[in-house]
Design a protein around this motif. Structure first.
Motif, PDB file in Angstrom:
ATOM      1  N   MET A   1       0.486  -0.950   0.521  1.00 40.39           N
ATOM      2  CA  MET A   1       0.075   0.151   0.232  1.00 40.39           C
ATOM      3  C   MET A   1       0.899   1.266   0.159  1.00 40.39           C
ATOM      4  O   MET A   1       0.339   2.391   0.482  1.00 40.39           O
ATOM      5  N   GLU A   2       2.207   1.255  -0.596  1.00 39.18           N
ATOM      6  CA  GLU A   2       3.086   2.700  -0.595  1.00 39.18           C
ATOM      7  C   GLU A   2       2.835   2.645  -2.559  1.00 39.18           C
ATOM      8  O   GLU A   2       3.263   1.945  -3.384  1.00 39.18           O
ATOM      9  N   GLY A   3       3.326   3.992  -2.670  1.00 39.48           N
ATOM     10  CA  GLY A   3       4.148   3.847  -3.898  1.00 39.48           C
ATOM     11  C   GLY A   3       2.989   3.381  -4.836  1.00 39.48           C
ATOM     12  O   GLY A   3       3.222   3.335  -6.116  1.00 39.48           O
ATOM     13  N   LEU A   4       1.767   4.283  -4.829  1.00 39.53           N
ATOM     14  CA  LEU A   4       0.897   3.115  -5.543  1.00 39.53           C
ATOM     15  C   LEU A   4      -0.235   4.716  -6.291  1.00 39.53           C
ATOM     16  O   LEU A   4       0.108   5.497  -5.919  1.00 39.53           O
ATOM     17  N   ASN A   5      -0.550   4.599  -7.485  1.00 37.29           N
ATOM     18  CA  ASN A   5      -1.416   5.598  -8.302  1.00 37.29           C
ATOM     19  C   ASN A   5      -2.624   5.199  -7.416  1.00 37.29           C
ATOM     20  O   ASN A   5      -3.186   4.339  -8.432  1.00 37.29           O
ATOM     21  N   VAL A   6      -3.258   6.014  -6.739  1.00 35.76           N
ATOM     22  CA  VAL A   6      -4.837   5.585  -6.536  1.00 35.76           C
ATOM     23  C   VAL A   6      -5.569   6.890  -7.518  1.00 35.76           C
ATOM     24  O   VAL A   6      -5.909   8.208  -6.723  1.00 35.76           O
ATOM     25  N   GLY A   7      -6.822   7.206  -7.272  1.00 33.08           N
ATOM     26  CA  GLY A   7      -7.716   7.568  -8.303  1.00 33.08           C
ATOM     27  C   GLY A   7      -9.043   7.712  -7.382  1.00 33.08           C
ATOM     28  O   GLY A   7      -9.254   5.898  -6.637  1.00 33.08           O
ATOM     29  N   MET A   8      -9.476   8.357  -7.209  1.00 31.78           N
ATOM     30  CA  MET A   8     -11.273   8.655  -6.305  1.00 31.78           C
ATOM     31  C   MET A   8     -11.810   9.222  -7.383  1.00 31.78           C
ATOM     32  O   MET A   8     -11.452  10.387  -7.679  1.00 31.78           O
TER      33      MET A   8
END
Lengths: 302, 152
Positions: free
Chosen positions: A149-156
């Motif tokens: 759960m680090e270094g991810l590209n998370v879209g909301m």
């Protein structure tokens, strides 16, 4: 850790410890292994506002660990209607149980309740405020699905203005150094009081197509009809943010979609059978995560 | 007592609020809710000052400031002086320091905040910034900028 009112009450270390224990508890949550770690313990569930997932998953979590629940799912059956204050109600319930779970329609209710509760108080959602156990289960799901759960590209995507789950999750993901992409109509964009405090890279977009192919996680929220004075405007906006299997052809094959549920039309049902759909697993994850939290708060097996 | 405090006749007993940020005196008077209370009050505005170029001064007769009133003053004009006068002499002299938090001094601007809905609840804010002033509700998390603060 005494009370859990906001995700910011938990340190990074505490979050990681809860997630680690949740992983160990998955077989118990599924009923494949037995546990008595909360044998004889009682959780009071006080719902001044309706909830399905939060209430049921906490009740399951408690019972899978050998504990029991008391409480109410609807304030109409309580002294609240007679004019009893929240503080009086909480002081009373705290005397009957080992921990109190509170869902209340007003912001700050959980903080006020925690100041008046002798036993651990868990915030199960306070109006448009905080819902920390949702954030924990979202983090757990991201970690399970992506292996990190680090270094991810998370879209909301969706209603970022009023959606409390995306506010808390943004803060938590920023702690773990992820990159955030906020996708919404201008009228529902992420408020500055959230983005001002973010310590990570983030960007805002109007269109999902702008960022979709770069995303590792897409967190979708429901755009609520009642936010729009005009039904036509609602329909126009809502239809521009619908995720279907056609759109997902441009996504990474490892990309996963999360949603706090209930969903209405924002994720088309034809997505359910694709490898991207993680939202039902996410809903299940509420059980082991809440089990781990309850163990840490009311002293089960460590 | 300096010449500036003599501009209007000295008071026998009461409080002199000195070194209030110039132009802020009216706001302080409003916040302290002293008008219409029958108290004799003198407000001096833009008085030349050695420390700053000018300042406001408020003299309140026969009344000593309470703790929560000092907090309001500190919020509106941090660094202002609170001089308690007894029998024409400065008996106590305090600087209104910006506190870390305030209780029951202001109300939350969020109508749906529990502090506005629960009978008997006290309001509580943390000071997140002194200049420009910004406070945050301990309960709902709402941040309120100086111009929007409503004092109790």
């Amino acid at each position: 850790m005494k009370h859990v009112v906001s995700i910011s009450d938990l340190s990074k270390k505490q979050i990681l410890s809860i997630l680690k224990r949740a992983k160990e508890l998955v077989p118990v949550a599924k009923g494949k292994k037995k546990s008595k770690s909360l044998d004889g313990k009682i959780l009071a569930t006080c719902f001044f506002e309706p909830s399905t997932r939060t209430r049921l998953s906490f009740e399951t979590a408690m019972q899978r660990l050998g504990g029991t629940c008391i409480g109410f799912a609807d304030p109409s059956a309580t002294s609240h209607l007679k004019g009893e204050t929240l503080v009086d109600g909480i002081r009373m319930v705290a005397g009957y149980a080992d921990a109190v779970l509170l869902r209340h329609p007003q912001e700050g209710s959980a903080r006020l309740a925690s100041e008046n509760s002798e036993v651990p108080l868990i915030n199960g959602g306070d109006g448009a405020g905080q819902h920390p156990t949702q954030t924990l289960l979202d983090l757990f799901t991201i970690n399970e699905e992506m292996g990190k759960m680090e270094g991810l590209n998370v879209g909301m995507l969706g209603d970022l203005r009023y959606g409390r789950t995306v506010h808390s999750l943004s803060h938590a993901l920023a702690k773990f150094n992820n990159k955030l992409s906020f996708i919404s109509p201008d009228s529902l964009s992420m408020p500055s009081y959230v983005t001002d405090d973010l310590s990570c890279d983030w960007s805002s977009h109007n269109s999902i197509e702008d960022v979709l192919n770069d995303l590792d996680i897409l967190y979708v929220t429901r755009i609520q009809k009642e936010r729009f004075p005009d039904l036509e405007e609602y329909k126009k906006v809502a239809s521009a943010y619908i995720i279907d299997s056609d759109l997902l052809k441009n996504a990474k094959s490892s990309m996963r979609i999360l949603h706090p549920l209930p969903r209405v039309t924002e994720i088309s049902t034809d997505v359910d059978d694709t490898k991207h759909a993680a939202y039902f697993r996410q809903a299940f994850n509420g059980v082991p995560v809440r089990m781990a939290l309850l163990e840490q708060l009311i002293g089960g097996k460590k | 007592m300096s010449d500036n405090l003599m501009r209007v006749q000295p008071i026998r007993n009461g409080t002199v609020l000195d070194h209030i940020k110039a132009g802020r005196g009216r706001k302080v008077l409003d916040a302290l809710d002293l008008i219409d209370k029958g108290t004799t009050i003198t407000l001096l505005m833009h008085v030349p000052s050695k420390k700053n170029s000018s300042k406001d001064v408020i003299k309140i007769e026969d009344r000593e400031l309470s703790e929560s009133e000092s907090q309001k003053l500190a919020l509106l004009s941090p660094g202002a002086h609170v001089n308690i006068i007894r029998n024409f002499v400065v008996a106590e002299k305090n600087v209104a320091e910006l506190p870390e938090s305030i209780s029951n001094v202001a109300i939350c601007s969020n109508d749906n905040c529990i502090s506005n809905n629960e009978r008997g609840a006290k309001t509580k804010f943390n000071i997140i910034n002194g200049n420009p002033l910004s406070i945050q509700c301990v309960y709902c998390g709402r941040k309120i900028a100086q111009d929007n603060i409503i004092f109790i």
